[in-house]
Scaffold this active site. Structure first.
Site, PDB file in Angstrom:
ATOM      1  N   HIS A 422      47.173  -0.308  21.731  1.00 13.70           N
ATOM      2  CA  HIS A 422      46.351   0.630  22.508  1.00 13.70           C
ATOM      3  C   HIS A 422      46.166   0.063  23.905  1.00 13.70           C
ATOM      4  CE1 HIS A 422      42.969  -2.144  22.043  1.00 13.70           C
ATOM      5  NE2 HIS A 422      43.313  -2.241  20.776  1.00 13.70           N
ATOM      6  N   SER A 424      44.007  -1.263  27.170  1.00 11.73           N
ATOM      7  CA  SER A 424      42.777  -2.017  27.387  1.00 11.73           C
ATOM      8  C   SER A 424      42.944  -2.796  28.689  1.00 11.73           C
ATOM      9  CB  SER A 424      42.517  -2.947  26.193  1.00 11.73           C
ATOM     10  OG  SER A 424      41.311  -3.667  26.369  1.00 11.73           O
ATOM     11  N   HIS A 564      33.489 -29.815  10.616  1.00 11.89           N
ATOM     12  CA  HIS A 564      33.588 -28.713  11.581  1.00 11.89           C
ATOM     13  C   HIS A 564      34.408 -29.197  12.765  1.00 11.89           C
ATOM     14  CE1 HIS A 564      29.894 -30.947  12.600  1.00 11.89           C
ATOM     15  NE2 HIS A 564      30.189 -30.669  13.856  1.00 11.89           N
ATOM     16  N   SER A 566      36.005 -29.365  16.802  1.00 15.32           N
ATOM     17  CA  SER A 566      35.763 -29.384  18.239  1.00 15.32           C
ATOM     18  C   SER A 566      36.948 -30.140  18.856  1.00 15.32           C
ATOM     19  CB  SER A 566      34.426 -30.042  18.576  1.00 15.32           C
ATOM     20  OG  SER A 566      34.165 -29.957  19.967  1.00 15.32           O
TER      21      SER A 566
END
Length: 890
Positions: A422, A424, A564, A566
Site C-alpha cells: 500500500h 505510505s 533481555h 541491548s
C-alpha cells in the site's frame, strides 16, 4: 565505490617511465621464464603486470616473439595500460588471444568490480593474427575504433561494460564466429549486424533492447541466439529464416506474440519463451518438446474492465512504480510529496545513515491486491563494507524495513527496489548488516553473517510464542581506539546490538558469544582487565556488568548469558572508568567530520548559499560552486551526529531578507544528514547605509535548535569561549557598496534586473524574490513544462536555453523572475503559478506554495491583533509576510 588495494606501488605515467623503472628494479619481480607457460603470458594475477610487460619488451624482446596468448588485468592505471598496449603490436607479432578483463577484484559485498579500460590504442588494429579479444568487465561506453579493423577476429567478448550501441562498422569482421555483449545498455542494434554471415553464437542478454532489425535474419550460420532479459515486445519475421539455429533464448522479455515458422526451423532443439506476456502461441509450438513457456498468461482472457491492466509509472521526482495486472480494482490517481527530513519524521538507529528525502505516496490506506514495485533513486554511500541499504516505510504508526534489492544505473547512482502492499511514507537508509530470525519455543541459533564468531543461542523454552530477533555488529577501528585510550595494549571486541519484538525479557537465559578483543587470548589474558559493558536505556549510559555475569572464556571467545537485549561490548584495558570511555568511543563511531561554507552569488551578492559538507566532499564541491559563487575558505573541521540540529545566525548588520518556515528569530535552521546536501540559499539584507560603504557582516553556525531566548551578539560571542560552547564556526559576509540608484535584488542576472518584488495581491497573498528563488531551486529539468503552462512562448524558452546554455540554474531563475516581473501588480499571479505547477505534475511544490501563503496570512493576522488594529477574526485576505520554500535535501 572506490576500490582500495593496499601494497601496490605508484604506477608510472608513461611507457618510457615504466620501462626505466622496470630496468632499474629487475629483481623486484620474476623474469620472463616464470611468467611464460609455453606460448602463454599471464600477467593478470601479478601486481604491476603492465610494468612487467614493459620490462620484457625493453629487455627480452626476442622471447616475446613466441607469445600467442596474453592476459592483462583491466584494473591497471588507465594511462599506464594504454601506454603498455601501444607496445604490443611491435613486440608480440604472433599474438592470437588478448584478454583485458576486469572483475578480478571484488567489493565488500562480493560483487565483481569493473576494470578501468575505456578505450584501446589505434595501433592494436595492426595485430594481424589476433583471433580472440576479451574486454569484459570494463568501462567501455563505445566500441574502440580499432576493433572493427581486426580482420582476423573470430571471438569478441564485451560483456559487463556500459555500451549503449554498437557501430555499423562491426559488420566488416569477416571471420567473427562468437560475439558476447551481455550486461550492457544496448537499446538498438546496427543493421550491419546481419552482414556477419560467419557468426555462429550471439549473446545479447541483459540489455535494454526493445526491437530487433529485420537484417538479423541474414545471420545464415547462427546456431545460438540469446536475447533473454531485454524489453522485446515483438520479433521480426526474418528470425524464421535462420536455418542453422539450434538454440533460441527469449525468456524474461515483454513478448506478446512470436513469428510464425519458428517451429519449422530444422535444427532447433531449444526455444525458451518463459516469463513473457504471450497469450496466444501457434499450436505447433505448444506441442513441441523443445519449447519452454512457463510464466506466460497463455489462454487467459484479457483483463476485466474493473481490473485494470498493469502499467509502469515514472513520477516527476524520478520515482518509478510498476503496477502488475490486477493490482487495483479501479483506476488509481497517484499523488506524491517530498518532505524535508527531520528527526521527528525520520526514524534512525544509532548507526544508521539517511540516503534520501522522505517520499509520501497517496492515497493512503488503499491495500493493493498485488504488491506494487517501487524504485527509489539514491547516491550510494562511500563505506559499504558490513552495511546494507534498505527502504523504510511507515505502517500502522510504526516504521519497518522492506526487503530491498539494489539495481545499478551508474557508478554513483543506485535504485533501491522493493515491493509495497500500500502507499505510505518511504525513505532509504544505510545501516549495519542486520541478521534476523524467528525464534520458536523449541529454540534456535542466530549467527552474524559478517562476523562468524558472533552467535546467540536460544535454549528451548526461552519464549512461549515465536519471536523476531535482530542482530547488528559494528566494528571500531584500532587507530581510533588507541587515540582515545592512549594505551597500545587496549582493545575492544565488535560492538553487538540485539533487539527483539514483543516481550522484552526471555523466560530462560540466552547465551551470547563474542570474540575476544584483537590480540587477546583466553589462555593469557588478565581477567582484571576484561570488562563486559552494557548499554542501559533510557539513561543511555554504558554500565560495567562484568561482576554480574559469569564470563566463560575459551581461546578465542567469551560467552555469557542474558535475559533481555541491548548493546554489548567487550573491553580489554587497564583503565578503571571504562563506562565513560565506552560512551566516548560510541560517540566517535557515530560522529561525522564536516566543514561549513557560506558563499555569495557573484551576480547577486544578496543571495547567500549555506552548506554543511562531509570533509571529503569539500574540495570537489567548492571547485564546482566557485564558478558562480565567491566567498571565504570553508570553516575548520567540526564533528556532528547524523540527524543533529544546528542553525545559522547572520550578525553584524546582516539579516535574512524574509521570514521563512525554517527561520526562527532570523536564524536559519538545519538538520545534518551525512549523505544529503544540507544546503540552503537565502536572501539577506541590511539596515545599514550601503550607499556610503560596503557592509561587512558575518554568519555564525551554532549547535542545537534555536533557543527560546535568542542571545544578543555580544552575549553569543562570550558563549563561544565556554567549555560546552554551541558555537561551531563564523564566516564573513560582505554586501558591496551600492552605486547610484542601485538597490537590493537588482542583480539577479547579467541581463535581468528586478526591483524588490512582491508577486501577488492582498486576496491571494504575496511571494517575494526569496520565495521565487526557493521555487526555482525545486523545479530542476521540469522548468520548461512550468514555463509553457505559465504562458511563455516556445520561442522564448529556446532563447533562454541558448543564453544560459551551460547553466541550468540560470535558465530556471531567468524564466521565473522575468515572468514575475511582467506579472507585478497583476491580480491572480500567484494562483496562475500554483496552477502551472499542478499542471506540470509538481503538486509537491504547489502545495508548499499554498502552505507558505497560509503561514504568511496567519502571521499578518496575528500582527494586526497584537497592534489592536482590527477586532476579532479577520478574513483570509491581506498582505502576506513573505515566506520561503526550501529545496529538499535529496
Amino acid at each position: 565505490m572506490d576500490a582500495v588495494v593496499e601494497g601496490l606501488e605508484p604506477q608510472a605515467a608513461t611507457a618510457e617511465d615504466a620501462a626505466r623503472d622496470a630496468t632499474d628494479a629487475v629483481d623486484a619481480g620474476p623474469g620472463v621464464t616464470p611468467l611464460l607457460a609455453g606460448n602463454r603470458l599471464s600477467l593478470d594475477l601479478y601486481p604491476r603486470g603492465c610494468h612487467r610487460l614493459l620490462h620484457l619488451c625493453a629487455q627480452q624482446p626476442h622471447q616475446l616473439l613466441e607469445v600467442e596468448f596474453l592476459q592483462l588485468s583491466g584494473h591497471e592505471d588507465p594511462q599506464l595500460l594504454e601506454a603498455t598496449l601501444a607496445q604490443v603490436p611491435g613486440s608480440l607479432l604472433r599474438l592470437r588471444s588478448l584478454v583485458l578483463k576486469g572483475g578480478q577484484r571484488r567489493d565488500a559485498g562480493g560483487a565483481s568490480l569493473r576494470g578501468s579500460l575505456t578505450t584501446l590504442p589505434a595501433g592494436l588494429s595492426g595485430l594481424a593474427c589476433l583471433a580472440h579479444l576479451d574486454l569484459s568487465f570494463n568501462n567501455l561506453e563505445t566500441l574502440p575504433a580499432c576493433v572493427p579493423q581486426m580482420r582476423s577476429l573470430g571471438a569478441l567478448l564485451l560483456s559487463h561494460n556500459r555500451l549503449s550501441e554498437l557501430p555499423e562498422a562491426l559488420g566488416a569482421l569477416p571471420a567473427l564466429t562468437f560475439l558476447s555483449v551481455t550486461h550492457n545498455r544496448l537499446q538498438t542494434l546496427p543493421t550491419a549486424l546481419g552482414a556477419l554471415t560467419t557468426l555462429q553464437r550471439l549473446d545479447l542478454s541483459e540489455n535494454l533492447l526493445d526491437t530487433l532489425p529485420p537484417e538479423i535474419g541474414g545471420l545464415s550460420s547462427l546456431a545460438e541466439l540469446n536475447l533473454a532479459s531485454n524489453r522485446l515486445q515483438s520479433l521480426p519475421a526474418s528470425l524464421a529464416g535462420l536455418r542453422s539455429l539450434q538454440l533460441l533464448v527469449l525468456h524474461s522479455n515483454l513478448l506478446v506474440s512470436v513469428p510464425a515458422g519458428l517451429d519449422r526451423l530444422p535444427l532447433l532443439t531449444r526455444l525458451d519463451l518463459r516469463d513473457n506476456q504471450l497469450r496466444d502461441v501457434p499450436p505447433e509450438l505448444l506441442d513441441a518438446p523443445f519449447v519452454r513457456l512457463q510464466g506466460n498468461p497463455l489462454g487467459e482472457a484479457p483483463p476485466d474492465p474493473c481490473s485494470p491492466p498493469g502499467c509502469s509509472v515514472t513520477l516527476a521526482c524520478g520515482v518509478r512504480l510498476q503496477f502488475p495486472a490486477g493490482a487495483t480494482a479501479t483506476p488509481v490517481t497517484i499523488h506524491y510529496r517530498l518532505w524535508l527530513p527531520e528527526p521527528r519524521l525520520v526514524p534512525l538507529g544509532p548507526h544508521d545513515s539517511l540516503l534520501s528525502g522522505v517520499l509520501e505516496l497517496q492515497p493512503h490506506g488503499v491495500a493493493f491486491q498485488q504488491e506494487v514495485g517501487l524504485w527509489l533513486l539514491f547516491v550510494p554511500p562511500r563505506a559499504r563494507r558490513c552495511r546494507e541499504v534498505v527502504v523504510r516505510t511507515l505502517s500502522d504508526d510504526s516504521w519497518s524495513d522492506l526487503e530491498t534489492q539494489l539495481e545499478e544505473e551508474a557508478p554513483k547512482r543506485l535504485w533501491a527496489h522493493c515491493q509495497v502492499p500500500h502507499f505510505s511514507w518511504f525513505l532509504v537508509v544505510s545501516r549495519p548488516v542486520s541478521d534476523t530470525c524467528l525464534v520458536p519455543p523449541e529454540g534456535t541459533l542466530l549467527c552474524s553473517s559478517g562476523h562468524p564468531g558472533v552467535k546467540v543461542t536460544f535454549p528451548p523454552g526461552a519464549t512461549e510464542e515465536p519471536l523476531h530477533v535482530c542482530m547488528q555488529v559494528v566494528r571500531m577501528a584500532s587507530r581510533e581506539l588507541r587515540a582515545l585510550l592512549g594505551e597500545p595494549e587496549g582493545a575492544v571486541s565488535p560492538l553487538l546490538g540485539l533487539s527483539q519484538s514483543g516481550d522484552p525479557s526471555f523466560l530462560r537465559p540466552v547465551t551470547v558469544q563474542l570474540p575476544l578483543p584483537p590480540g587477546v587470548t583466553g589462555l593469557s589474558l588478565d581477567r582484571s582487565r576484561l570488562h563486559l559493558l552494557y548499554w542501559a536505556p533510557p539513561a543511555a549510559t554504558w554500565d560495567d556488568i562484568t561482576a554480574q555475569v559469569a564470563l566463560e572464556l575459551t581461546h578465542l571467545y567469551a560467552r555469557f548469558q542474558v535475559t533481555h537485549f541491548s548493546w554489548y561490548w567487550l573491553w580489554y584495558t587497564t583503565k578503571t572508568c571504562v563506562g565513560g570511555l565506552a560512551r566516548k568511543a560510541w560517540e566517535r563511531l557515530r560522529l561525522h567530520r564536516v566543514n561549513l561554507i557560506a558563499l555569495q552569488r557573484r551576480r547577486d551578492p544578496e543571495q547567500v548559499l549555506l552548506q554543511c559538507l562531509p570533509r571529503n566532499k569539500v574540495d570537489a564541491t567548492l571547485r564546482r560552486l566557485l564558478e558562480r559563487y565567491r566567498g571565504p575558505e570553508a570553516s575548520d573541521t567540526v564533528e556532528m551526529f547524523e540527524g543533529e540540529k544546528f542553525f545559522a545566525a547572520f550578525e553584524r548588520g546582516i539579516d535574512v531578507d524574509a521570514d521563512r518556515p525554517d527561520c526562527v528569530e532570523g536564524r536559519v535552521c538545519f538538520v545534518f544528514y551525512s549523505h544529503l546536501k544540507n544546503v540552503k540559499e537565502v536572501y539577506v539584507t541590511t539596515t545599514l547605509d550601503r550607499q556610503a560603504q560596503a557592509v561587512r557582516g558575518q554568519v555564525s553556525f551554532y549547535r542545537g535548535a534555536v533557543p527560546e531566548e535568542v542571545p544578543e551578539e555580544a552575549e553569543a560571542a562570550r558563549q563561544r569561549k565556554g567549555a560546552d560552547a554551541l558555537w561551531m564556526a563564523t564566516l564573513p559576509i560582505k554586501l558591496p557598496r551600492l552605486r547610484g540608484s542601485e538597490g537590493p535584488g537588482q542583480r539577479l542576472g547579467a541581463s535581468l534586473s528586478l526591483a524588490p518584488l512582491n508577486l501577488g495581491d492582498a486576496e491571494t497573498g504575496f511571494l517575494t524574490q526569496s520565495n521565487l528563488l526557493s521555487v526555482a531551486g525545486r523545479l530542476g529539468p521540469d522548468w520548461p513544462a512550468v514555463a509553457l503552462h505559465l504562458g511563455l512562448p516556445y520561442r522564448e524558452l529556446q532563447r533562454i536555453r541558448h543564453e544560459f546554455r551551460d547553466d541550468l540554474d540560470g535558465q530556471i531563475r531567468h524564466m521565473l523572475f522575468s515572468w514575475a516581473e511582467r506579472q507585478a501588480g497583476q491580480p491572480g499571479a500567484v494562483g496562475l503559478l500554483v496552477q502551472a505547477l499542478e499542471r506540470s505534475d509538481r503538486q509537491d511544490v504547489a502545495e508548499e506554495v499554498r502552505a507558505v501563503l497560509e503561514l504568511g496570512r496567519r502571521k499578518y493576522q496575528d500582527g494586526i491583533r497584537r497592534t489592536s488594529l482590527a477586532p476579532g477574526d479577520l478574513g483570509p485576505s491581506g498582505p502576506s509576510a513573505s515566506q520561503s520554500l526550501e529545496p529538499a535535501q535529496a
